[in-house]
Design a protein around this motif. Structure first.
Motif, PDB file in Angstrom:
ATOM      1  N   GLY A 169       0.807  -1.209   0.000  1.00  0.00           N
ATOM      2  CA  GLY A 169       0.000   0.000   0.000  1.00  0.00           C
ATOM      3  C   GLY A 169       0.837   1.254   0.000  1.00  0.00           C
ATOM      4  N   ARG A 170       1.902   1.278   0.814  1.00  0.00           N
ATOM      5  CA  ARG A 170       2.803   2.432   0.848  1.00  0.00           C
ATOM      6  C   ARG A 170       3.512   2.594  -0.489  1.00  0.00           C
ATOM      7  N   TRP A 171       3.973   1.507  -1.068  1.00  0.00           N
ATOM      8  CA  TRP A 171       4.715   1.538  -2.329  1.00  0.00           C
ATOM      9  C   TRP A 171       3.840   2.063  -3.465  1.00  0.00           C
ATOM     10  N   LEU A 172       2.613   1.576  -3.546  1.00  0.00           N
ATOM     11  CA  LEU A 172       1.706   2.052  -4.591  1.00  0.00           C
ATOM     12  C   LEU A 172       1.356   3.525  -4.386  1.00  0.00           C
ATOM     13  N   HIS A 173       1.177   3.916  -3.128  1.00  0.00           N
ATOM     14  CA  HIS A 173       0.810   5.300  -2.838  1.00  0.00           C
ATOM     15  C   HIS A 173       1.901   6.274  -3.268  1.00  0.00           C
ATOM     16  N   GLU A 174       3.142   5.827  -3.301  1.00  0.00           N
ATOM     17  CA  GLU A 174       4.253   6.688  -3.688  1.00  0.00           C
ATOM     18  C   GLU A 174       4.426   6.815  -5.203  1.00  0.00           C
ATOM     19  N   GLN A 175       3.643   6.036  -5.967  1.00  0.00           N
ATOM     20  CA  GLN A 175       3.728   6.133  -7.419  1.00  0.00           C
ATOM     21  C   GLN A 175       2.915   7.341  -7.908  1.00  0.00           C
ATOM     22  N   PRO A 176       3.448   8.139  -8.832  1.00  0.00           N
ATOM     23  CA  PRO A 176       2.741   9.350  -9.276  1.00  0.00           C
ATOM     24  C   PRO A 176       1.369   9.080  -9.898  1.00  0.00           C
ATOM     25  N   SER A 177       1.199   7.921 -10.500  1.00  0.00           N
ATOM     26  CA  SER A 177      -0.050   7.630 -11.202  1.00  0.00           C
ATOM     27  C   SER A 177      -1.100   6.975 -10.326  1.00  0.00           C
ATOM     28  N   LYS A 183      -4.036   3.715   5.373  1.00  0.00           N
ATOM     29  CA  LYS A 183      -4.275   2.338   4.964  1.00  0.00           C
ATOM     30  C   LYS A 183      -4.848   1.583   6.163  1.00  0.00           C
ATOM     31  N   ASP A 184      -5.734   0.650   5.896  1.00  0.00           N
ATOM     32  CA  ASP A 184      -6.425  -0.101   6.947  1.00  0.00           C
ATOM     33  C   ASP A 184      -7.374   0.769   7.758  1.00  0.00           C
ATOM     34  N   SER A 185      -8.094   1.662   7.071  1.00  0.00           N
ATOM     35  CA  SER A 185      -9.212   2.335   7.746  1.00  0.00           C
ATOM     36  C   SER A 185     -10.461   1.456   7.704  1.00  0.00           C
ATOM     37  N   HIS A 186     -10.436   0.406   6.882  1.00  0.00           N
ATOM     38  CA  HIS A 186     -11.479  -0.620   6.855  1.00  0.00           C
ATOM     39  C   HIS A 186     -12.867  -0.046   6.529  1.00  0.00           C
ATOM     40  N   GLY A 196      -7.291   3.974  -5.135  1.00  0.00           N
ATOM     41  CA  GLY A 196      -7.691   2.718  -4.515  1.00  0.00           C
ATOM     42  C   GLY A 196      -7.689   2.806  -3.007  1.00  0.00           C
ATOM     43  N   GLU A 197      -7.957   1.683  -2.383  1.00  0.00           N
ATOM     44  CA  GLU A 197      -8.084   1.611  -0.932  1.00  0.00           C
ATOM     45  C   GLU A 197      -7.534   0.269  -0.502  1.00  0.00           C
ATOM     46  N   ALA A 198      -7.172   0.136   0.754  1.00  0.00           N
ATOM     47  CA  ALA A 198      -6.522  -1.095   1.199  1.00  0.00           C
ATOM     48  C   ALA A 198      -6.961  -1.482   2.600  1.00  0.00           C
ATOM     49  N   SER A 199      -7.213  -2.761   2.769  1.00  0.00           N
ATOM     50  CA  SER A 199      -7.474  -3.338   4.081  1.00  0.00           C
ATOM     51  C   SER A 199      -6.910  -4.749   4.087  1.00  0.00           C
TER      52      SER A 199
END
Length: 303
Positions: A24-32, A39-42, A86-89
């Protein structure tokens, strides 16, 4: 009924302690790309009304779910339409009702991303996570014995050490609700080895790509060497917020994660526990291979 004004392009749906925080952190750092924070706000647990978990410190878990019902739509509105969002849990794939709620807010081409880790290692990592938090009082074996009662008493899914490792039924639910073409299953070891290659098919499905960047370890389990330092690094205190004002937020996050990781003493799954635990999992692993086409032969031997 959809609860969001803008559909999601992707969601990381689990499995817990399989690298979802790092991914989740890695994807969030991508410009696109943009992963809704934290992350994990569920959020989709809240959409099903499940926000009354009753285990130790689960009131914090419950508050995150309730807060996400207001914060996530507002945050989503601020994300550029040119960015895939996107979102992540770590727990969605473990709950059929939550997967159904997620489907209503995914775009027609939206995808679910699931990472599957060798189940005995995943179970022990979850246990060590709770040891790190100072919430697990017993041994790993005692935690396994207590699991059924904890589930019956309504403790949140991180406590389901053994149960969350039976992946076949969870993947079947994803396929049934979303369709196979909208579910991207990856082995944990492939994501760790080469995240760009592992993620390429999933990102191509939503019309984007990434070029690289290091996948840094996030949310690792272990025994803190210094409990006071661990509390400082993991609790939402003023000093932490000040740190992000001294250096860029992304840099502070990496520094904090590195310090947290260095402060942990690692432990390994006890050798005498592994054989019986994997014997329980192997029938499910074989079914999972047939269902997904993944090569899981390395899960049959000690790592």
């Amino acid at each position: 009924m959809s609860g969001l004004d803008r559909p999601l392009d992707f969601s990381i749906v689990g499995a817990a302690k399989s690298g979802t925080s790092s991914l989740g952190r890695w994807l969030h750092e991508q410009p696109s790309l943009h992963v809704l924070q934290p992350k994990d706000s569920h959020y989709f647990f809240g959409q099903t009304g499940k926000h009354h978990w009753a285990g130790p410190r689960d009131e914090v878990f419950n508050k995150k779910i309730l807060a996400s019902r207001e914060e996530m739509p507002a945050q989503l509105a601020r994300v550029s339409s040119r960015v895939r969002v996107g979102e992540a849990s770590a727990f969605y794939m473990a709950d059929p009702a939550t997967v159904t709620a997620l489907e209503r807010d995914l775009s027609p081409n939206g995808i679910a991303i699931a990472i599957l880790r060798r189940p005995d290692e995943r179970a022990f990592s979850a246990y060590m996570h709770m040891v790190r938090e100072g919430l697990e009082p017993g041994s790993f074996e005692e935690g396994l014995l207590a699991e059924d009662q904890r589930i019956a008493d309504g403790w949140q899914p991180i406590w389901w050490y053994r149960a969350l490792g039976y992946y076949t039924q969870q993947v079947e639910c994803l396929f049934d609700v979303l369709g196979r073409d909208r579910v991207h299953i990856m082995r944990y070891e492939d994501v760790v080895l080469d995240p760009v290659r592992a993620l390429a098919p999933a990102l191509a499905a939503i019309g984007t790509s990434i070029t690289g960047g290091a996948l840094t370890r996030q949310n690792a389990g272990g025994v803190p060497r210094n409990r006071a330092l661990h509390r400082f690094l993991t609790e939402p205190r003023l000093v932490k917020r000040l740190g992000s004002k001294v250096v860029p937020r992304s840099t502070w996050s990496l520094v904090r994660s590195d310090l947290e990781s260095r402060n942990l003493t690692r432990a390994k799954l006890p050798a005498h526990v592994r054989p019986a635990l994997m014997a329980d999992y192997l029938p499910d692993v074989r079914r999972l291979e047939g269902l997904t086409g993944l090569d899981l032969s390395t899960w049959n031997v000690a790592p």
